[in-house]
Scaffold this motif. Structure first.
Motif, PDB file in Angstrom:
ATOM      1  N   HIS A   1       0.821  -1.203   0.000  1.00 55.60           N
ATOM      2  CA  HIS A   1       0.000   0.000   0.000  1.00 55.60           C
ATOM      3  C   HIS A   1       0.859   1.259   0.000  1.00 55.60           C
ATOM      4  O   HIS A   1       0.526   2.252  -0.656  1.00 55.60           O
ATOM      5  CB  HIS A   1      -0.925  -0.007   1.216  1.00 55.60           C
ATOM      6  N   LEU A   2       1.973   1.206   0.736  1.00 59.03           N
ATOM      7  CA  LEU A   2       2.851   2.372   0.855  1.00 59.03           C
ATOM      8  C   LEU A   2       3.989   2.348  -0.160  1.00 59.03           C
ATOM      9  O   LEU A   2       4.849   3.241  -0.143  1.00 59.03           O
ATOM     10  CB  LEU A   2       3.421   2.448   2.270  1.00 59.03           C
ATOM     11  N   SER A   3       4.022   1.305  -1.003  1.00 61.84           N
ATOM     12  CA  SER A   3       5.093   1.142  -1.998  1.00 61.84           C
ATOM     13  C   SER A   3       6.464   1.237  -1.338  1.00 61.84           C
ATOM     14  O   SER A   3       7.365   1.951  -1.779  1.00 61.84           O
ATOM     15  CB  SER A   3       4.971   2.206  -3.110  1.00 61.84           C
ATOM     16  N   SER A   4       6.627   0.465  -0.271  1.00 67.52           N
ATOM     17  CA  SER A   4       7.852   0.512   0.527  1.00 67.52           C
ATOM     18  C   SER A   4       8.632  -0.800   0.399  1.00 67.52           C
ATOM     19  O   SER A   4       8.194  -1.838   0.900  1.00 67.52           O
ATOM     20  CB  SER A   4       7.498   0.760   2.003  1.00 67.52           C
ATOM     21  N   GLU A   5       9.759  -0.772  -0.298  1.00 62.65           N
ATOM     22  CA  GLU A   5      10.661  -1.922  -0.439  1.00 62.65           C
ATOM     23  C   GLU A   5       9.903  -3.176  -0.852  1.00 62.65           C
ATOM     24  O   GLU A   5      10.078  -4.265  -0.284  1.00 62.65           O
ATOM     25  CB  GLU A   5      11.420  -2.169   0.877  1.00 62.65           C
ATOM     26  N   VAL A   6       9.060  -3.041  -1.854  1.00 60.94           N
ATOM     27  CA  VAL A   6       8.246  -4.162  -2.319  1.00 60.94           C
ATOM     28  C   VAL A   6       9.117  -5.290  -2.855  1.00 60.94           C
ATOM     29  O   VAL A   6       8.776  -6.469  -2.724  1.00 60.94           O
ATOM     30  CB  VAL A   6       7.254  -3.678  -3.405  1.00 60.94           C
ATOM     31  N   GLY A   7      10.258  -4.957  -3.429  1.00 62.72           N
ATOM     32  CA  GLY A   7      11.140  -5.967  -3.993  1.00 62.72           C
ATOM     33  C   GLY A   7      11.685  -6.946  -2.980  1.00 62.72           C
ATOM     34  O   GLY A   7      12.167  -8.020  -3.349  1.00 62.72           O
ATOM     35  N   LYS A   8      11.630  -6.611  -1.705  1.00 65.32           N
ATOM     36  CA  LYS A   8      12.160  -7.488  -0.651  1.00 65.32           C
ATOM     37  C   LYS A   8      11.120  -8.477  -0.128  1.00 65.32           C
ATOM     38  O   LYS A   8      11.383  -9.207   0.834  1.00 65.32           O
ATOM     39  CB  LYS A   8      12.681  -6.642   0.513  1.00 65.32           C
ATOM     40  N   LEU A   9       9.937  -8.529  -0.736  1.00 62.52           N
ATOM     41  CA  LEU A   9       8.856  -9.350  -0.202  1.00 62.52           C
ATOM     42  C   LEU A   9       8.883 -10.791  -0.688  1.00 62.52           C
ATOM     43  O   LEU A   9       8.135 -11.622  -0.185  1.00 62.52           O
ATOM     44  CB  LEU A   9       7.496  -8.736  -0.572  1.00 62.52           C
ATOM     45  N   GLU A  10       9.733 -11.116  -1.662  1.00 64.16           N
ATOM     46  CA  GLU A  10       9.668 -12.438  -2.287  1.00 64.16           C
ATOM     47  C   GLU A  10       9.821 -13.569  -1.284  1.00 64.16           C
ATOM     48  O   GLU A  10       9.040 -14.530  -1.288  1.00 64.16           O
ATOM     49  CB  GLU A  10      10.735 -12.556  -3.377  1.00 64.16           C
ATOM     50  N   CYS A  11      10.824 -13.466  -0.406  1.00 66.37           N
ATOM     51  CA  CYS A  11      11.050 -14.535   0.577  1.00 66.37           C
ATOM     52  C   CYS A  11       9.874 -14.657   1.535  1.00 66.37           C
ATOM     53  O   CYS A  11       9.434 -15.766   1.860  1.00 66.37           O
ATOM     54  CB  CYS A  11      12.337 -14.276   1.354  1.00 66.37           C
TER      55      CYS A  11
END
Length: 387
Positions: free
Chosen positions: A175-185
């Motif tokens: 929602h806040l577009s905060s470090e979305v790339g780190k969510l995979e794990c």
């Protein structure tokens, strides 16, 4: 008519309106050219229909505001149950208005129910008339989650409480577009944990419906990364179908399954994305669930409990447009509710099987079968691939 007041005045106004309606109708039928020249059809609409409708709408709006304010008074006094009752009565009058949902979110936040609080803030925004303050409230709540480190720890196994924390952490980042790339794990770990929690009944039916609703809301936000949302949604559907192994489990898990399928039916290209295709158990589980049902298809689509709770929810507007919301299912027995939901799911199964490209089909023996297609075949083929 404007000078008539009181009970007798209202009755008099009604009689005059009826007489005017009769005269204008007679004019339209007897001399159409003259009537159109004098705009009699506009007068008929304005005085016989529009004004009474507006009066009723204004009355309902005033009543809704009164119910919300009385609910606020009860909330200030710590009378949470009474406050919820008034807020829900306001929703019954105006399910497309966001303010009562925002007030329910405040109640849930005060009780520490973070998932429900986020859910009702989301509901306050995903309606025809959203409540603007809910956007600020939701952003503040998500910001607090991230600043407090809420649910941000990576774990290979989760308790139900830990799962909800991590699930909300993911949504806060999206929602806040905060470090979305780190969510995979974290997404991978959540997917692995959810099936076990569902089968062990550590998450109840309504919590799973709330999670599904949050995913549908997030997917339709233009600024939200859709890949992680679909990963959560596909994992949720897969876990629920894996857990629906008999009538009791089907009754418990039917609501979240139906909510997701209601939405997916109007987004068929998503079936052929990796989030769903690499989970073939979804389509096998769906066919097993549908084939276990033994019920008839209704002539009219009645609303079930989850439909009633999600009425006015914009992501499901197309699906709900076909439903009868004249009454909820509170007067039905558990068996009747089960049969109602089963018939709705069977109808959905038929609709899925009739799509131009589908991953299930309905055989001549009236049995549902999964269609096993790999990713390349599904992407290139103009229709279902039977292997």
């Amino acid at each position: 008519m404007s000078g008539c007041t009181g009970e007798n005045g209202t009755a008099g106004a009604g009689l005059k309106r009826q007489e005017l309606c009769r005269l204008l109708s007679t004019l339209l039928l007897s001399d159409l050219d003259f009537a159109l020249d004098k705009k009699a059809e506009q007068d008929l609409w304005n005085f016989a229909f529009r004004l009474p409708i507006q009066a009723l709408q204004n009355k309902a709006k005033e009543q809704k505001h009164c119910l919300v304010h009385v609910g606020d008074l009860a909330r200030y006094r710590g009378q949470s149950h009474q406050a919820e009752t008034f807020y829900r009565r306001a929703l019954d009058l105006s399910p497309n208005n966001g303010q009562p949902y925002n007030q329910l979110a405040l109640l849930e936040a005060a009780s520490g129910a973070k998932l429900s609080s986020v859910f009702y803030y989301m509901r306050s925004l995903a309606v025809q008339f959203p409540f603007p303050n809910a956007a600020t409230n939701l952003q503040k709540l998500f910001s607090n989650f991230l600043s407090d480190g809420f649910g941000g720890n990576l774990k290979t196994r989760h308790t139900a409480f830990e799962y909800i924390q991590s699930f909300l952490h993911v949504h806060a980042r999206l929602h806040l577009s905060s470090e979305v790339g780190k969510l995979e794990c974290m997404l991978g770990e959540l997917s692995l944990s959810l099936t076990a929690l569902v089968i062990a009944e550590r998450l109840d039916s309504w919590q799973l419906v709330e999670m599904a609703g949050l995913c549908l809301f997030a997917w339709e936000q233009p600024s939200t990364a859709q890949g992680p949302v679909l990963e959560l949604l596909a994992g949720l559907l897969s876990a629920c179908l894996d857990g629906a192994l008999g009538p009791r489990d089907s009754a418990r898990l039917g609501p979240p399954i139906k909510v997701v399928l209601d939405w997916l039916l109007f987004h068929p290209p998503l079936f052929f994305l990796d989030h769903f295709l690499r989970r073939p158990q979804i389509w096998k589980g769906l066919c097993r669930l549908l084939n276990d049902f033994n019920t008839h298809l209704p002539d009219k689509w009645k609303s079930s409990t989850e439909d009633w709770e999600l009425r006015g929810f914009l992501p499901l507007a197309k699906s709900h447009s076909q439903l009868d919301f004249s009454a909820d299912d509170s007067s039905l027995s558990e068996e009747e509710v089960y049969q109602l939901r089963a018939s709705r799911l069977l109808r959905l199964g038929q609709s899925f099987s009739q799509l131009d490209r589908s991953l299930i089909f309905l055989g001549e023996d009236n049995v549902f079968y999964p269609v096993p297609c790999d990713l390349a075949a599904a992407a290139d083929s103009p229709g279902p691939c039977f292997l």
